[in-house]
Structure formats: C-alpha cells, structure tokens
Design a protein around this motif. Sequence first.
Motif, short mmCIF file in Angstrom:
data_model
loop_
_atom_site.label_atom_id
_atom_site.label_comp_id
_atom_site.label_asym_id
_atom_site.label_seq_id
_atom_site.Cartn_x
_atom_site.Cartn_y
_atom_site.Cartn_z
N PRO A 373 0.81 -1.22 0.00
CA PRO A 373 0.00 0.00 0.00
C PRO A 373 0.85 1.27 0.00
CG PRO A 373 -0.22 -1.23 2.08
CD PRO A 373 0.82 -1.92 1.27
N PHE A 374 0.36 2.28 -0.69
CA PHE A 374 0.98 3.61 -0.68
C PHE A 374 -0.08 4.61 -0.23
CE2 PHE A 374 4.01 1.41 -3.21
CZ PHE A 374 5.21 2.10 -3.12
N ILE A 375 0.23 5.32 0.85
CA ILE A 375 -0.70 6.32 1.40
C ILE A 375 -0.28 7.68 0.87
CG2 ILE A 375 -1.45 7.43 3.55
CD1 ILE A 375 -0.64 4.68 4.91
N TYR A 376 -1.21 8.45 0.38
CA TYR A 376 -0.86 9.79 -0.10
C TYR A 376 -0.89 10.78 1.06
CZ TYR A 376 -0.83 14.12 -2.74
OH TYR A 376 -0.50 15.36 -3.22
N ASN A 377 0.11 11.65 1.15
CA ASN A 377 0.20 12.54 2.33
C ASN A 377 -1.12 13.30 2.56
OD1 ASN A 377 2.58 14.89 0.74
ND2 ASN A 377 0.42 14.63 0.36
N GLY A 378 -1.57 13.25 3.79
CA GLY A 378 -2.82 13.92 4.14
C GLY A 378 -4.00 12.97 4.24
N ASP A 379 -3.91 11.82 3.56
CA ASP A 379 -5.02 10.87 3.67
C ASP A 379 -5.13 10.33 5.10
OD1 ASP A 379 -5.74 11.26 1.10
OD2 ASP A 379 -5.10 9.32 0.34
N GLU A 380 -4.01 10.33 5.81
CA GLU A 380 -4.02 9.80 7.18
C GLU A 380 -4.75 10.71 8.18
OE1 GLU A 380 -1.42 11.18 5.70
OE2 GLU A 380 0.17 11.80 7.06
N ILE A 381 -5.12 11.92 7.70
CA ILE A 381 -5.97 12.78 8.55
C ILE A 381 -7.30 13.06 7.86
CG2 ILE A 381 -4.20 13.87 10.01
CD1 ILE A 381 -4.22 16.23 7.98
N GLY A 382 -7.55 12.37 6.77
CA GLY A 382 -8.84 12.54 6.06
C GLY A 382 -8.95 13.86 5.33
N MET A 383 -7.86 14.33 4.74
CA MET A 383 -7.96 15.58 3.96
C MET A 383 -8.89 15.37 2.77
SD MET A 383 -4.13 17.26 4.23
CE MET A 383 -4.42 18.55 3.01
N SER A 384 -9.59 16.46 2.41
CA SER A 384 -10.57 16.37 1.33
C SER A 384 -10.29 17.45 0.28
CB SER A 384 -11.98 16.50 1.90
OG SER A 384 -12.05 17.59 2.81
N ASN A 385 -11.10 17.47 -0.77
CA ASN A 385 -10.86 18.38 -1.90
C ASN A 385 -10.81 19.85 -1.48
OD1 ASN A 385 -10.56 16.34 -3.67
ND2 ASN A 385 -12.52 16.60 -4.71
N ALA A 386 -10.21 20.66 -2.37
CA ALA A 386 -9.83 22.03 -2.00
C ALA A 386 -11.00 22.99 -1.75
CB ALA A 386 -8.95 22.60 -3.10
N GLU A 387 -12.12 22.78 -2.43
CA GLU A 387 -13.27 23.70 -2.32
C GLU A 387 -12.94 25.11 -2.79
OE1 GLU A 387 -14.84 23.39 1.66
OE2 GLU A 387 -14.92 21.22 1.53
N TYR A 388 -12.25 25.24 -3.90
CA TYR A 388 -11.95 26.56 -4.44
C TYR A 388 -13.19 27.15 -5.13
CZ TYR A 388 -7.00 25.46 -3.65
OH TYR A 388 -5.80 25.14 -3.08
N ALA A 389 -13.14 28.49 -5.32
CA ALA A 389 -14.35 29.19 -5.78
C ALA A 389 -14.36 29.53 -7.26
CB ALA A 389 -14.52 30.46 -4.96
#
Length: 567
Positions: A373-389
């Motif tokens: 397995p390869f974890i992408y940085n931030g997935d371990e804290i449940g980061m989500s999409n940027a929500e840009y405007a």
Amino acid sequence: MENNAPFWNDSVGYIIYPETFCDGNGDGVGDIPGIVSKLDYLKELGVNLLWICPLFASPMDDNGYDVSDYYKINPLYGTEEDFKKLLEEAHKRGLRIVVDFVLNHTSDEHPWFQKALSDPSSPERGYYFFRKGVRQGDQLLPPNNWKGFFSTSVWENVEGTDDFYMHIFSKKMPDVDWSNPELRQRYYEIARHYLDMGVDGFRLDALAHLAKDLSFASSSLPADENGLVYDTSRFSNRPEVLDYLLEFKKEVLAPKHAFSIGEVGGGVSPEEALRYCDRQSGPINMVFNFDTAWCNGAYGSIDKNDEEIFTDVLELKRNFMRWYDACHEKADMPLYWCNHDHPRVLSQYGSTKYRNESAKALATILLFFYGTPFIYNGDEIGMSNAEYAKPEDFFRDVSTKNEVLSLRARGYSDAQITHYLCRTSRANARTPMQWNHEENAGFGKKIAVNALNENYKEGVNVLDQMKDPWSIINFFQYAILKRREPEINDIVLHGKLHILDFNHPDVLAYMHEGKENLVVIASLRPYETYFSFYHMIRDVVLHNYGDVLLKDHVFTLRPFECFLLKV
Ligand code: BGC
C-alpha cells in the motif's frame, strides 16, 4: 514469509508531494528541510517507504515534472547537502527513499533542448522529436492530429521555422526519444548518480509513454472540435518500452539492486503490465495503474449532476480483482487510492459528512488488500478536496489550466467549470498538508502555493488528531502496525484472496484464506446497508464504530462502517 522476500513485501509506502508538504525555510513553499523535520512523524505513523515527487531543478511548469537539470536539486526545495541529509536521516530511521525519475520528457529549459533548438545539427537535436509541419496555403499545420494529455496538440511550432517538437504533456515538456541509444545512456548516468548517492530506487514517471509510433501518421479515430484525436495508443505501452526497460535494468537497476516502480496509467491491461513487472522476467518491480482511482464517474463528468456521481462499488471490485487475478502469483502489486494526480480519495469515494468513518473504511480496504500500500500525504488525517471558488484557483496545475481553456472554448460557464474542477482537478490533492490548527495549518510561516483547505481549523490536522484516540490518524497508525505484523502480512500476501458477496452493490468485502482467515468488510455508502456473514468471528482487529450490529448472521452496516476480522 520467506527470509529472502524483497523489502517492499513488508513495506507500507507514503507519497510526499514536496511543494505542499512542509516548509522548512519560511518562503511559503514546501522543501527538503521540511520533509526532514517530519521524518520522526512518518516513522511513528509506521510507513517505511517514501516516494517523493520530483526534487530536481525545474521551472515548475508542471510542478517539478519538467526537469531543467537532473543533477541539481530544485533551489526551491534546497541543496544537494539537504538531499544527502534527507537520505541519511531517513536511512537512520529505517525509511527508504524512492525518487521520482522523469524520463519521458525534459523541461524546454533543459540545456539539451536549448542546444537542440539553437543547433539543429547537434546530437541533442536527436534527443527529441522534431518534425516538419504541413503547409496548407498560408497555414502551417502540425505534423499530425494527435492530442496529448493536457488538452492540446502534441506539437508545438518552433518559432520562425516550419519545425514542430512533440510534447504529450505541456508545451514546456518536450518528449525525449528513447529510440536514441545516446539519450538512453544519458539517463542511465543520471540514475547511477542518484543510486551512488544512496537513493533506494525510482518511481519511473510516465513510463508507459517512452516509445512512440514513429510513423507519426495521423489517427483515424474520431476528432474533437479542433480536429485533434486523443489516441493514446500512438504513444502508450508500445512494444519497444519493454526493450528500453530491459536495457535499463541490465545496465543500471540490477547491478545496483535498485527498486523500481513504474507508472503505466489507465491505458494498460494487467496482462500487458505483467511484461514489465513479472517477478522472473520483468525489468521492474511493480507498476502503478489508475484503474481503481476513477470508479465514481467523476472523470469527464462536466455535464452530470452531483447525484450521478457515486462510487460504482461493483466496478471497483472488478478492477481490484482484475489486477489481483493477473498478478498475485507472478508479480508484486502497489496499491493506492490517490496521489498528486487525482482528487482526494475522501471526496471521491468517501464523504466529508462521514469523514472519520469513511477515511477509516478506505484505509482498511487499501491496507489489507494484496500488495504494497501507498498512502498519499494527508489521507491519514482525512484531507478532502480544495473547495476553491473559481477556475483560476486551480491554475497552479498546468493540466487543469489547459482543461479550463478548452472547456471555456466549448462554451461552459465558469460556474460549471468550477463545479467540475471541485470534483476532478488534481489541484485538489495539492493543498498544503495540515499539521495543526494554528496559522497556515503549521505548514510554514506563509503560503506561496495552493491555498489551504480551511477545515484544518475543524480537526482535520495532525496535532489535534493525535490527541484523540478515535481519530483517523490513530486508526491509520494502528492499522499500519497490524498490516506490518509478520503473520498478518504473510496472510495478506500469500493467502488466497476472494471477494465476499461480489454482487453486493454497496459493500466491498474480501477474505484472505491462510493459517488464519482475514476478512475486510467495508460499506462505501453514506446510508445504512446489510451484509450477510456466516463465518465464526474469532477477533475484531479493526472497527470504526463503538458497537457491532450483528443479528441472525446479518450485519447492519452504518455509513462507511468497516471491519477487519479474523474468522
Ligand atoms: C505525473 C504527473 C505529471 C506527468 C508528466 C505523471 O505521471 O505523476 O504529475 O504531470 O507525469 O510528467
């Protein structure tokens, strides 16, 4: 497990996107000292194989995938001394370093390309693909109708001439010609240089595209509104790629015992991929594919409503199993949900409403399937999409920028485009890593990269989660620990795996049969669902809810409920 098993059989990988991981020098951009400062964190998390996206000198048109000097560390990221320190400090902690080696193209600012432009009779001219355009009246057309990955023609005119050069990514990334033996030797020298310095291996970028259809004939597939054809067969997985890699292995990888993992994208079948990574005959150790990365219909979905975007759990199972069936006796397999080229997996297959539950379910599925397995940085804290405007917020990514220009030309409004990018753009996974709830999420003194996701103030950060025993990060840490236990690792890699209740539309569940049987059950829905289960449960190793709802051999699964069981 056998004692002679290669190190990656017992590894959990972690993907670092250096630009937005951690800023050590306060200039607003992530860097190598920043990575070094987080090695203890990574060690504690339990990962031990770090793939770091490109660190070489680059004008950053494609954030480092456009290399202008392979022998120089990108000054934005640090110095050669910093890089050596990174290797030393990582190795001290038992962490291996895999560097991202970009060998399908250089930057147009690379001296080879500059020389090729200024002196058409130089050897460097033969490192690239220069072809004459076609004169039609007073119009100069490109040599053929091929369209590249970043929404443009693969050809760029050399100003003031009838010549064009080929680039399957951005126009600042000219493709190199691997059929040229001298060019290949230049790359081997670079690889040896980094192996001699102590790197443990390479992620071979865009590997599938090293060979092109050298006839350069136009494609007869249907063309887009600009007459361009997206026919990747002209520059993907052509037979010569294998020859080049076998030579690379003989000349560099094998003598130096280097680990190699190639990116083959979505255009390759597992059977074709095996030619590259078969344990006996393949030139490299593993290949990354994209087949499990886009099973929610978001890709190309600008005309779809949100209700039409949901995880196709059956498709996901089919794709996991296609690769498993082809590989498990013959090849090692990497597993990943997302990297810097995809939106965040939590936003794709999980849910921000059920962030905690869905991040854990996705972690469990990934960590206990067959493979590394390869974890992408931030997935371990449940980061989500940027929500840009607005579209411009995504423009640090050249591929998104080109896509926006093409969507605007097709008449889409900025509101429609933004909505679409919030689902699909790879900029979503390139926001700064969220270390704490303080200023700039602890990324650094300022931010000169993509804007932060504000949810770092609401618990989506490392520090707050470390203090909470039920947090996503603590679940990851415990799950990784379990995954690396020799008995469990042995079952995962050597037990026979099959999917449970394949046709269940909401649940992904699988079993490894070994000395002990290991079962993963994970709901991928934000609503309640049921799952029949007739095995005797001997141990609940992982679970993301406080109690178990099991009656008459039927689990009631709450949103994104997941288990790792011994049965
Ligand atoms: C990398 C991308 C990059 C492309 C061109 C991909 O495989 O992961 O980020 O844009 O290659 O180098």
